[in-house]
Design an enzyme around this catalytic site. Structure first.
Site, PDB file in Angstrom:
ATOM      1  N   HIS A   1      47.697  66.487  19.337  1.00 12.42           N
ATOM      2  CA  HIS A   1      46.961  65.286  19.748  1.00 12.42           C
ATOM      3  C   HIS A   1      46.746  65.244  21.255  1.00 12.42           C
ATOM      4  O   HIS A   1      47.417  65.936  22.035  1.00 12.42           O
ATOM      5  CB  HIS A   1      47.711  64.033  19.287  1.00 12.42           C
ATOM      6  CG  HIS A   1      49.043  63.859  19.959  1.00 12.42           C
ATOM      7  ND1 HIS A   1      49.191  63.390  21.261  1.00 12.42           N
ATOM      8  CD2 HIS A   1      50.304  64.092  19.522  1.00 12.42           C
ATOM      9  CE1 HIS A   1      50.452  63.339  21.579  1.00 12.42           C
ATOM     10  NE2 HIS A   1      51.166  63.769  20.548  1.00 12.42           N
TER      11      HIS A   1
ATOM     12  N   GLU B   1      56.059  63.765  13.356  1.00 15.49           N
ATOM     13  CA  GLU B   1      56.848  64.418  14.402  1.00 15.49           C
ATOM     14  C   GLU B   1      58.335  64.315  14.086  1.00 15.49           C
ATOM     15  O   GLU B   1      58.775  63.473  13.299  1.00 15.49           O
ATOM     16  CB  GLU B   1      56.539  63.775  15.763  1.00 15.49           C
ATOM     17  CG  GLU B   1      57.299  64.319  16.960  1.00 15.49           C
ATOM     18  CD  GLU B   1      57.092  65.807  17.233  1.00 15.49           C
ATOM     19  OE1 GLU B   1      57.296  66.624  16.320  1.00 15.49           O
ATOM     20  OE2 GLU B   1      56.765  66.150  18.383  1.00 15.49           O
TER      21      GLU B   1
END
Length: 197
Positions: free
Chosen positions: A9, A79
């Site tokens: 990202h 994550e």
């Protein structure tokens, strides 16, 4: 045989400050938005059969800004849960851990607002994502948009290496890598390529 394009990202305030960002929702900065747009341009020639994203908004927003609107949010692409070290910098983590040489890959996390995860738990999630992605690879390419540590572990597992080997694969915000095969064996043909120049 298709390839897996792993995409980290764009920048957030926490990634800019070097803070562990696992389960917290931290939005893209203006730089992160520009990186996401640049990722779309850099990868515009790729035709993806499927785009997998992790759950956080920073990841989903990166995918949307890159132009990948049809995608599958995969909880296994979340994550690493940093537990009691969430939101801390490396220096702050070492101070809290009371360990001047603390490293995530060696020393793991402690419980905090969340229980945190072991490296083995994150690796098991990465293996499940790869198993799902392999179903598409005989027919084309797959993109995976997520956070840095999960993609590093996933890439190490693609190579058949232990998850700790992810430490050898730094992946900057707004960059991508290509996982494919050469002579039938898994390889990385491109890595940590910044979309924005």
């Amino acid at each position: 045989m298709g390839a897996i394009v792993v995409v980290r990202h764009g920048e957030t305030q926490w990634s800019r400050a070097g803070r562990h960002t696992g389960v917290s929702e931290v939005m893209l900065t203006s730089t992160g938005t520009n990186q996401a747009l640049a990722l779309g341009r850099a990868l515009s020639a790729w035709r993806f059969l499927s785009v997998f994203t992790g759950p956080p908004a920073r990841v989903r927003d990166t995918a949307s800004l890159a132009g990948w609107h049809e995608r599958c949010v995969d909880p296994d692409l979340a994550e690493w849960d940093f537990g009691g070290y969430e939101g801390l910098t490396l220096a702050e983590t070492r101070e809290r851990a009371g360990h001047p040489d603390w490293l995530l890959w060696d020393n793991g996390v402690v419980p905090g607002r969340t229980p945190g995860e072991s490296l083995a738990q994150v690796s098991a999630r990465a293996d499940r994502v790869l198993a799902r992605a392999r179903r598409f690879l005989e027919h084309g390419h797959v993109a995976m948009v997520a956070d840095g540590h999960i993609l590093r572990i996933l890439s190490a597992r693609w190579l058949g290496m232990p998850p700790q080997s992810g430490r050898l694969l730094p992946l900057s915000v707004g960059s991508f890598g290509v996982l494919t095969r050469e002579h039938g064996r898994p390889v990385i043909t491109q890595w940590n390529t910044p979309a924005a120049r």
